[in-house]
Design a protein around this motif. Structure first.
Motif, PDB file in Angstrom:
ATOM      1  N   PRO A  59       0.939  -1.168  -0.007  1.00 53.29           N
ATOM      2  CA  PRO A  59      -0.024   0.024   0.004  1.00 53.29           C
ATOM      3  C   PRO A  59       0.632   1.420  -0.137  1.00 53.29           C
ATOM      4  CG  PRO A  59      -0.022  -1.172   1.899  1.00 53.29           C
ATOM      5  CD  PRO A  59       0.633  -2.047   1.184  1.00 53.29           C
ATOM      6  N   ASP A  60       1.882   1.306   0.614  1.00 56.46           N
ATOM      7  CA  ASP A  60       2.765   2.548   0.862  1.00 56.46           C
ATOM      8  C   ASP A  60       3.517   2.758  -0.530  1.00 56.46           C
ATOM      9  OD1 ASP A  60       2.132   2.634   3.201  1.00 56.46           O
ATOM     10  OD2 ASP A  60       3.581   1.819   3.918  1.00 56.46           O
ATOM     11  N   CYS A  61       4.458   1.834  -0.997  1.00 53.07           N
ATOM     12  CA  CYS A  61       5.267   2.251  -2.308  1.00 53.07           C
ATOM     13  C   CYS A  61       4.435   1.848  -3.629  1.00 53.07           C
ATOM     14  CB  CYS A  61       6.646   1.523  -2.132  1.00 53.07           C
ATOM     15  SG  CYS A  61       6.195  -0.410  -1.911  1.00 53.07           S
ATOM     16  N   GLN A  62       3.149   1.113  -3.306  1.00 54.90           N
ATOM     17  CA  GLN A  62       2.564   0.599  -4.810  1.00 54.90           C
ATOM     18  C   GLN A  62       3.177  -0.224  -5.716  1.00 54.90           C
ATOM     19  OE1 GLN A  62      -0.867   1.541  -5.331  1.00 54.90           O
ATOM     20  NE2 GLN A  62      -0.551   2.116  -3.044  1.00 54.90           N
ATOM     21  N   HIS A  63       4.269  -1.159  -5.035  1.00 51.41           N
ATOM     22  CA  HIS A  63       4.693  -2.185  -5.742  1.00 51.41           C
ATOM     23  C   HIS A  63       4.067  -3.275  -6.100  1.00 51.41           C
ATOM     24  CE1 HIS A  63       9.037   0.177  -5.094  1.00 51.41           C
ATOM     25  NE2 HIS A  63       8.616   0.606  -6.213  1.00 51.41           N
TER      26      HIS A  63
END
Length: 360
Positions: free
Chosen positions: A330-334
């Motif tokens: 969710p944070d880095c969208q990887h």
């Protein structure tokens, strides 16, 4: 010392026991590699999953479907979990027209497509049918020509062109090789959902039963894609045995000098414990509930991701395919394969790419 010797013997003998179990399974039939979930009929039951027995005749692997009979195996793709079958007499269409069914088997059609078979006049030739249908040579003879055409196409254009002079034989569901206009006489492609060994195969591991009872499967080994099993076993013995030997010498020396340097050893043990605790804290993975809360994406046919991203999973190095399930941090969208990321996060609570720690 006795307990250490027992532990040392167990660790040293484990690769040998594992290799013995692996060597008793697997094999080949002609050019076809046979491994879990498939097994040859003369191999032990633990070598394969129920319903995946193959026989080998004249260097040709044979799969028997409970309700549809025997088919020759053209190839097996263990990573994609698909098997390409053909008729021993090279007339798949005849088999499809005789109430072909996958009932009672663990397999499903990979690309199911409705085909209508037509009995056409004898003046029909393969050169003249082109966009209207595919001439099935194994069903045709000098008196008539049998043509197979996708049912949707026949419904829309059956009243036009050469199809209007044909009479219907039957409409069947054909598990064709490709999802677009395909020739049903080339064979059928099937897939299976259970057991799911895709992520294990991508890592180059050995998929097998997780225990002596039940149908749960696990993955053994898998150092990286492209490394053969022989090389992996060589690494186990080439690196593991010298390491265990050095470990044994270290324990022996430590046992004998413990009385002389007890105070120093105690301090050293305290420091080592602190470092170990710090390291364990740094690599602690995430719990299953947290991992499952991260969003997933099922790729469509276009394989287009909602947000810009590489089209290759950086964990298994496999290219994303249609219908595969991806999970997003969710944070880095990887993005990564859901199976790959779930296993990674259970061991290491950071993003495999940027090393950021997701919010828990």
């Amino acid at each position: 010392m006795a307990s250490f010797e027992l532990c040392f013997f167990f660790i040293l003998s484990s690769p040998v026991l594992f290799l013995a179990a692996v060597e008793s399974c697997g094999g080949s039939c002609g050019d076809q590699d046979i491994r879990f979930p498939f097994k040859l009929t003369n191999q032990p039951e633990h070598c394969g999953y129920p319903g995946f027995d193959l026989s080998c005749k004249d260097s040709q692997a044979i799969l028997t479907l409970p309700s549809s009979g025997k088919f020759t195996v053209q190839s097996i793709d263990y990573t994609d979990q698909t098997i390409w079958l053909n008729d021993p007499d090279h007339c798949v269409s005849k088999r499809l027209l005789k109430s072909f069914t996958l009932s009672g088997s663990p397999f499903q059609a990979r690309f199911p497509q409705n085909f209508t078979f037509l009995n056409c006049s004898s003046d029909g030739t393969s050169a003249g049918w082109g966009p209207f249908g595919i001439v099935d040579s194994c069903l045709s003879n000098g008196n008539y020509t049998v043509v197979a055409t996708p049912t949707d196409f026949y419904s829309d254009y059956g009243a036009y062109g050469p199809l209007q002079s044909c009479s219907e034989i039957a409409t069947v569901v054909a598990p064709v090789l490709w999802p677009v206009w395909s020739d049903p006489s080339m064979g059928i492609k099937l897939t299976w959902k259970e057991p799911n060994c895709r992520s294990c195969e991508r890592r180059g591991g050995t998929c097998q039963f997780a225990s002596n009872s039940g149908l749960d499967v696990g993955c053994a080994g898998g150092l990286s894609n492209g490394i053969s099993k022989g090389v992996k076993y060589g690494l186990i013995f080439g690196l593991g045995v010298p390491f265990l030997f050095i470990l044994g010498i270290t324990f022996f020396l430590r046992h004998n000098i413990r009385g002389r340097y007890q105070s120093s050893s105690a301090n050293t043990d305290t420091i080592s414990s602190s470092v170990a605790l710090g390291s364990a804290s740094a690599v602690k993975g995430l719990d299953g509930q947290t991992i499952e809360s991260y969003p997933i994406t099922v790729l469509g046919v276009s394989r287009r991701l909602p947000k810009p991203s590489d089209n290759t999973c950086s964990i298994c190095l496999g290219e994303y395919q249609a219908k595969e399930t991806l999970r997003t941090l969710p944070d880095c969208q990887h993005y990564f394969h859901a199976d790959c990321l779930d296993e990674w996060l259970r061991l290491n609570g950071t993003c495999p790419l940027c090393r950021n720690t997701p919010e828990v």
